[in-house]
Write a protein that holds these residues in place. Structure first.
Motif, short mmCIF file in Angstrom:
data_model
loop_
_atom_site.label_atom_id
_atom_site.label_comp_id
_atom_site.label_asym_id
_atom_site.label_seq_id
_atom_site.Cartn_x
_atom_site.Cartn_y
_atom_site.Cartn_z
N THR A 1 0.83 -1.21 0.00
CA THR A 1 0.00 0.00 0.00
C THR A 1 0.86 1.26 0.00
OG1 THR A 1 -0.05 0.40 2.40
CG2 THR A 1 -1.55 -1.28 1.55
N ASN B 1 -3.56 3.58 1.65
CA ASN B 1 -4.19 3.75 0.34
C ASN B 1 -3.96 2.51 -0.51
OD1 ASN B 1 -4.76 6.94 0.07
ND2 ASN B 1 -2.85 6.62 1.20
N VAL C 1 -3.79 1.01 -4.08
CA VAL C 1 -3.64 1.54 -5.44
C VAL C 1 -3.57 0.40 -6.45
CG1 VAL C 1 -2.49 3.69 -4.76
CG2 VAL C 1 -1.11 1.65 -5.15
N TYR D 1 2.76 4.63 -8.07
CA TYR D 1 2.66 5.28 -6.75
C TYR D 1 3.56 4.58 -5.72
CZ TYR D 1 -1.17 7.83 -8.77
OH TYR D 1 -1.91 8.63 -9.59
N TYR E 1 -5.84 11.36 1.75
CA TYR E 1 -5.77 10.14 0.94
C TYR E 1 -5.39 10.50 -0.49
CZ TYR E 1 -10.44 11.30 -0.90
OH TYR E 1 -11.51 11.94 -1.50
N CYS F 1 -6.44 6.78 -5.62
CA CYS F 1 -6.44 5.43 -5.02
C CYS F 1 -7.72 4.69 -5.40
CB CYS F 1 -6.28 5.51 -3.50
SG CYS F 1 -7.73 6.12 -2.63
N CYS F 2 -7.75 3.38 -5.12
CA CYS F 2 -9.00 2.60 -5.28
C CYS F 2 -9.83 2.73 -4.00
CB CYS F 2 -8.68 1.14 -5.55
SG CYS F 2 -7.78 0.86 -7.07
N TYR G 1 -9.35 3.78 0.47
CA TYR G 1 -8.42 4.16 1.53
C TYR G 1 -9.02 3.80 2.89
CZ TYR G 1 -11.20 8.39 2.45
OH TYR G 1 -12.23 9.25 2.76
#
Ligand SMILES: Cc1cc2nc3c(=O)[nH]c(=O)nc-3n(C[C@H](O)[C@H](O)[C@H](O)COP(=O)(O)O)c2cc1C
Length: 183
Positions: free
Chosen positions: A5, A53, A55, A60, A82, A86-87, A89
């Motif tokens: 992450t 987060n 991702v 990233y 956040y 991101c997908c 968080y």
């Protein structure tokens, strides 16, 4: 299972830091192991909170682990930040800390969470670049400069074939990182 992450954390001056950290999710709890000499460890000890987060782009993770990264962020109601891209968080609060010598073991409780975007799916270039970032971040610990050199040479073709411009950017960043290590 450990999920790689991007962790965002703040210091007491409200300055934001990004790092790559492997995190275990156990129901509404998180466990992770930051090295003591990281800004992440310092920040979490100081403020007792942070954000994990999830991702779907290795870009990233590569930059968070190996540079003074700065990405677009948004503030949460709890005053955390956040990654905009991101997908999901997960905001967390420190609940326990153990001293393991070089590292801390951190137990944390999830205090809020949110879905931001859908996972794009598995991509070979992203997987290979994530592994390259792990090798790069472990140079001088369990890896050597030549391990990164060989890995980047072996996987260049497939990264360029299956990735996109962000994969290429990450690859070139890793090549420059390698050159700095070789100097
Ligand atoms: C995929 C990935 C996972 C990582 N996991 C950890 C980890 O669990 N603990 C840790 O201390 N460092 C981990 N690292 C290395 C840190 O990201 C790196 O040391 C970083 O420079 C720490 O940043 P900071 O000083 O800004 O906190 C990882 C690196 C990568 C690429």
């Amino acid at each position: 299972m450990i999920i790689e992450t991007v962790m965002t954390s703040l210091n007491n001056k409200n300055e934001l830091n990004f790092s790559a950290i492997g995190v275990q999710f156990i129901k509404d709890k998180l466990v992770f192991y930051p090295y003591k000499n990281t800004i992440t460890a310092e920040n979490i000890l100081a403020t007792k909170r942070g954000v994990v987060n999830i991702v779907d782009r290795s870009y990233y993770l590569v930059l968070a682990a190996l540079s003074e990264a700065s990405f677009a962020v948004k503030e949460t109601a709890l005053g955390n930040y956040y990654l905009k891209d991101c997908c999901n968080y997960y905001e967390f609060q420190l609940s326990a800390i153990s001293d393991l010598g070089e590292k801390y073991k951190i137990n944390a409780k999830i205090t809020a969470q949110n879905n931001i975007s859908n996972f794009i799916g598995f991509n070979r270039a992203d997987n290979l670049l994530l592994e390259a970032a792990v090798i790069a971040s472990r140079i001088g610990i369990t890896k050597k400069v030549k391990d990164l050199k060989n890995y980047l040479a072996e996987n260049r073709e497939i990264i360029f074939k299956t990735g996109d411009h962000k994969s290429k950017e990450s690859y070139l960043f890793l090549k420059e990182y390698l050159q700095r290590q070789e100097e």
